[in-house]
Design a protein around this motif. Structure first.
Motif, PDB file in Angstrom:
ATOM      1  N   GLN A 101       0.834  -1.212   0.000  1.00 48.51           N
ATOM      2  CA  GLN A 101       0.000   0.000   0.000  1.00 48.51           C
ATOM      3  C   GLN A 101       0.867   1.259   0.000  1.00 48.51           C
ATOM      4  O   GLN A 101       0.599   2.211  -0.732  1.00 48.51           O
ATOM      5  CB  GLN A 101      -0.914   0.003   1.226  1.00 48.51           C
ATOM      6  CG  GLN A 101      -2.067  -0.963   1.124  1.00 48.51           C
ATOM      7  CD  GLN A 101      -2.947  -0.905   2.360  1.00 48.51           C
ATOM      8  OE1 GLN A 101      -2.476  -1.102   3.474  1.00 48.51           O
ATOM      9  NE2 GLN A 101      -4.214  -0.636   2.175  1.00 48.51           N
TER      10      GLN A 101
ATOM     11  N   PRO B  22     -11.744   1.778  -6.545  1.00 46.15           N
ATOM     12  CA  PRO B  22     -10.989   0.530  -6.420  1.00 46.15           C
ATOM     13  C   PRO B  22     -11.371  -0.417  -7.551  1.00 46.15           C
ATOM     14  O   PRO B  22     -12.558  -0.575  -7.841  1.00 46.15           O
ATOM     15  CB  PRO B  22     -11.426  -0.035  -5.058  1.00 46.15           C
ATOM     16  CG  PRO B  22     -12.730   0.594  -4.771  1.00 46.15           C
ATOM     17  CD  PRO B  22     -12.848   1.854  -5.572  1.00 46.15           C
ATOM     18  N   TYR B  24     -10.599  -4.230  -9.492  1.00 43.02           N
ATOM     19  CA  TYR B  24      -9.938  -5.541  -9.620  1.00 43.02           C
ATOM     20  C   TYR B  24     -10.588  -6.279 -10.788  1.00 43.02           C
ATOM     21  O   TYR B  24     -11.764  -6.616 -10.742  1.00 43.02           O
ATOM     22  CB  TYR B  24     -10.088  -6.351  -8.329  1.00 43.02           C
ATOM     23  CG  TYR B  24      -9.556  -7.761  -8.451  1.00 43.02           C
ATOM     24  CD1 TYR B  24      -8.203  -7.998  -8.707  1.00 43.02           C
ATOM     25  CD2 TYR B  24     -10.395  -8.858  -8.340  1.00 43.02           C
ATOM     26  CE1 TYR B  24      -7.713  -9.280  -8.841  1.00 43.02           C
ATOM     27  CE2 TYR B  24      -9.917 -10.153  -8.468  1.00 43.02           C
ATOM     28  CZ  TYR B  24      -8.576 -10.352  -8.721  1.00 43.02           C
ATOM     29  OH  TYR B  24      -8.088 -11.632  -8.858  1.00 43.02           O
ATOM     30  N   ASP B  51      -6.139  -3.056  -7.896  1.00 43.68           N
ATOM     31  CA  ASP B  51      -5.873  -4.025  -6.830  1.00 43.68           C
ATOM     32  C   ASP B  51      -5.337  -5.346  -7.381  1.00 43.68           C
ATOM     33  O   ASP B  51      -5.937  -6.403  -7.208  1.00 43.68           O
ATOM     34  CB  ASP B  51      -7.162  -4.255  -6.024  1.00 43.68           C
ATOM     35  CG  ASP B  51      -6.918  -5.069  -4.772  1.00 43.68           C
ATOM     36  OD1 ASP B  51      -5.781  -5.087  -4.297  1.00 43.68           O
ATOM     37  OD2 ASP B  51      -7.882  -5.691  -4.273  1.00 43.68           O
ATOM     38  N   HIS B  71      -1.512  -1.922  -6.633  1.00 44.13           N
ATOM     39  CA  HIS B  71      -1.146  -2.980  -5.686  1.00 44.13           C
ATOM     40  C   HIS B  71      -0.415  -4.072  -6.476  1.00 44.13           C
ATOM     41  O   HIS B  71      -0.900  -4.485  -7.522  1.00 44.13           O
ATOM     42  CB  HIS B  71      -2.384  -3.585  -5.030  1.00 44.13           C
ATOM     43  CG  HIS B  71      -3.011  -2.695  -4.005  1.00 44.13           C
ATOM     44  ND1 HIS B  71      -4.200  -3.013  -3.376  1.00 44.13           N
ATOM     45  CD2 HIS B  71      -2.611  -1.520  -3.463  1.00 44.13           C
ATOM     46  CE1 HIS B  71      -4.507  -2.067  -2.500  1.00 44.13           C
ATOM     47  NE2 HIS B  71      -3.560  -1.138  -2.549  1.00 44.13           N
ATOM     48  N   ASN B  74      -3.234  -8.834  -5.422  1.00 46.24           N
ATOM     49  CA  ASN B  74      -4.597  -8.562  -4.966  1.00 46.24           C
ATOM     50  C   ASN B  74      -4.684  -8.591  -3.433  1.00 46.24           C
ATOM     51  O   ASN B  74      -4.384  -9.599  -2.810  1.00 46.24           O
ATOM     52  CB  ASN B  74      -5.538  -9.611  -5.576  1.00 46.24           C
ATOM     53  CG  ASN B  74      -6.981  -9.381  -5.171  1.00 46.24           C
ATOM     54  OD1 ASN B  74      -7.578 -10.220  -4.521  1.00 46.24           O
ATOM     55  ND2 ASN B  74      -7.540  -8.244  -5.525  1.00 46.24           N
ATOM     56  N   ALA B  80      -7.969  -1.966  -0.702  1.00 47.59           N
ATOM     57  CA  ALA B  80      -7.971  -0.986  -1.801  1.00 47.59           C
ATOM     58  C   ALA B  80      -8.584   0.335  -1.326  1.00 47.59           C
ATOM     59  O   ALA B  80      -8.063   1.419  -1.625  1.00 47.59           O
ATOM     60  CB  ALA B  80      -8.754  -1.538  -2.994  1.00 47.59           C
TER      61      ALA B  80
END
Lengths: 123, 252
Positions: A101, B22, B24, B51, B71, B74, B80
Motif C-alpha cells: 500500500q 478501487p 480488480y 488491486d 497494488h 490482490n 484498496a
C-alpha cells in the motif's frame, strides 16, 4: 466427567477465546482465522458443558473414557502452536500489505505530481 | 480541456476532493466509468486503485493517463479502499469519494451526494439504495437477509438505522481519514459505520439509484456469503470495544 474438570475446561476455553479475540482486535490475527478458532472452541466448550453430548461423542468415536488428559494436553499444545503460527502469518501478511500500500501510494503521488514538475520553470 | 489527459495536480490549489475507484479485473467497465466520472466531475481529482488486476485493467488505465495506485498483488476491496484513504490523507484532501468500478454507480449523482455532505456536515455520507424505499426486494435473498441483519445490528449497537451498509458509494470527510486508517476493517461497511458512530462521528444516507451490473461478477462468492457476515459481525463487535478504548485514551 467431574464438575471440577468441566469448570476448569470451560475456564480454559473462555481464556483461549478472550486471547484470540484480543489478537484479532490488535490486528495480530485475521478475523477469518479468528472466526474458525472461536467457533471451534465454542463447540468444544458446548460438548464439555453438556455431559450427554460428550457421552455421545465418546460413543461415536469409539473411545472408552470420555476424557484422556494426555490427549487433551496434546491437543492443547497443537492448538496453541496453531494460533501462534497463524498469528505470525497474519503479522507477516499485514506487513506485506502495508508495504504494498505504501509503495502504491508513494508511486501514485509521484505520478500525480509529475505534470506540476514538468510545468515548473527551469532552475 | 481534453478530459483524457486531466491529471490531479493541475488544479490542486482549488480542488481538494478526490474521487477514488478501487478496481480488480474490471477491464470491461473501467474505461466507461472513468470517462463518465471525468465528464460528470471535471473538478474532482481522480485516483484508481488497481488491486492487482490480472486482466487488461492496468493497460487501460495506462492508456487513459489516470493517476493509479497499483497494488503488486490482490489485497482485497477493504485494502484498496484503505489505500485510497491513505492517499487522500497523504495528499491532504478534504473529501474522499469512493465509487465502484463495475459501473453500477451513476457519477452524475455524486455531485449531489458531495454537496449534501458538505452542506449538512456529515463525516461520512453513504450513497444509499434503500434509504428512501426501505425495500430490499431487488437483491438476491442471501444479500437481502444480510443487509437487513446488519442494518438492524447497526441500529442495536450504535443507535442509528443505516439502511444500506454495503454501499461502495461514500463521501468521507478529512477528519475521518486517520480514524479509518488507524484500525483494520473488512470492507469498510457495517463494521466501519458502527466504529465511527461509537466514536461520535456523524453518518448519513443520501438517496441514489444504482444500475444493474452488466459485466463481471460480485466480489462476494458462495463461500464469502457465509464467511463475510461472520467476519464482519466479529470485527463489528470488536470495533465497539476498540472505539470505547480509543475514547478513553482520548479523554485521558
Amino acid at each position: 466427567m467431574t464438575v471440577h474438570g468441566t469448570i476448569v475446561l470451560l475456564i480454559i476455553g473462555l481464556a483461549l477465546q478472550l486471547w484470540i479475540l484480543n489478537l484479532i482486535r490488535r490486528d495480530r490475527l485475521y478475523a477469518g482465522y479468528g472466526v474458525f478458532l472461536v467457533t471451534a472452541i465454542a463447540v468444544v466448550m458446548l460438548v464439555v458443558a453438556v455431559p450427554l453430548l460428550l457421552a455421545g461423542v465418546t460413543r461415536v468415536v469409539g473411545a472408552i473414557f470420555p476424557v484422556s488428559a494426555l490427549t487433551l494436553l496434546a491437543l492443547g499444545f497443537i492448538f496453541v502452536t496453531l494460533v501462534y503460527v497463524l498469528t505470525q502469518v497474519t503479522i507477516v501478511s499485514n506487513r506485506l500489505a502495508a508495504a504494498i500500500q505504501e509503495l502504491a501510494v508513494q508511486r501514485a503521488k509521484e505520478d500525480a505530481e509529475r505534470p506540476l514538475a514538468r510545468q515548473a520553470p527551469d532552475r | 480541456m481534453d478530459n483524457s489527459v486531466h491529471r490531479f495536480g493541475e488544479d490542486r490549489q482549488r480542488s481538494r476532493i478526490l474521487a477514488a475507484i478501487p478496481a480488480y479485473n474490471e477491464a470491461a467497465t473501467i474505461e466507461h466509468v472513468i470517462r463518465r466520472v471525468r465528464e460528470s466531475l471535471p473538478d474532482f481529482d481522480l485516483l484508481v486503485v488497481n488491486d492487482g488486476s490480472t486482466d487488461a485493467t492496468g493497460e487501460i488505465l495506462d492508456r487513459l493517463n489516470v493517476t493509479v495506485a497499483r497494488h503488486l498483488c490482490n489485497l482485497g476491496y477493504g485494502r484498496a479502499i484503505q489505500t485510497a484513504i491513505k492517499f487522500a490523507e497523504k495528499c491532504e484532501y478534504d473529501f474522499l469519494i469512493t465509487l465502484d468500478a463495475d459501473g453500477q454507480h451513476y457519477p452524475e449523482q455524486v455531485l449531489g451526494l458531495y454537496e449534501a455532505s458538505r452542506a449538512e456536515g456529515w463525516d461520512l455520507l453513504i450513497g444509499s439504495r434503500y434509504v428512501k424505499s426501505h425495500d430490499y426486494s431487488d437483491s438476491p435473498l442471501g444479500r437481502r437477509i444480510g443487509m437487513r441483519l446488519f442494518s438492524m445490528l447497526v441500529r442495536a449497537i450504535a443507535g442509528r438505522r443505516i439502511y444500506d451498509t454495503t454501499s461502495g458509494l461514500k463521501v468521507i470527510r478529512r477528519p475521518v481519514f486517520k480514524v479509518l486508517s488507524r484500525w483494520h476493517f473488512i470492507d469498510f461497511h457495517a463494521e466501519a459505520i458502527v466504529y465511527l458512530l461509537r466514536l461520535g462521528y456523524s453518518i448519513g444516507e443520501y438517496n441514489v439509484t444504482v444500475a444493474a451490473r452488466t459485466h463481471g461478477q460480485s466480489m462476494y462468492s458462495m463461500l464469502s456469503h457465509i464467511a463475510y457476515p461472520l467476519k464482519t459481525a466479529l470485527i463489528l463487535l470488536l470495533g465497539v470495544f476498540e472505539a470505547e478504548l480509543t475514547r478513553r485514551k482520548q479523554s485521558a
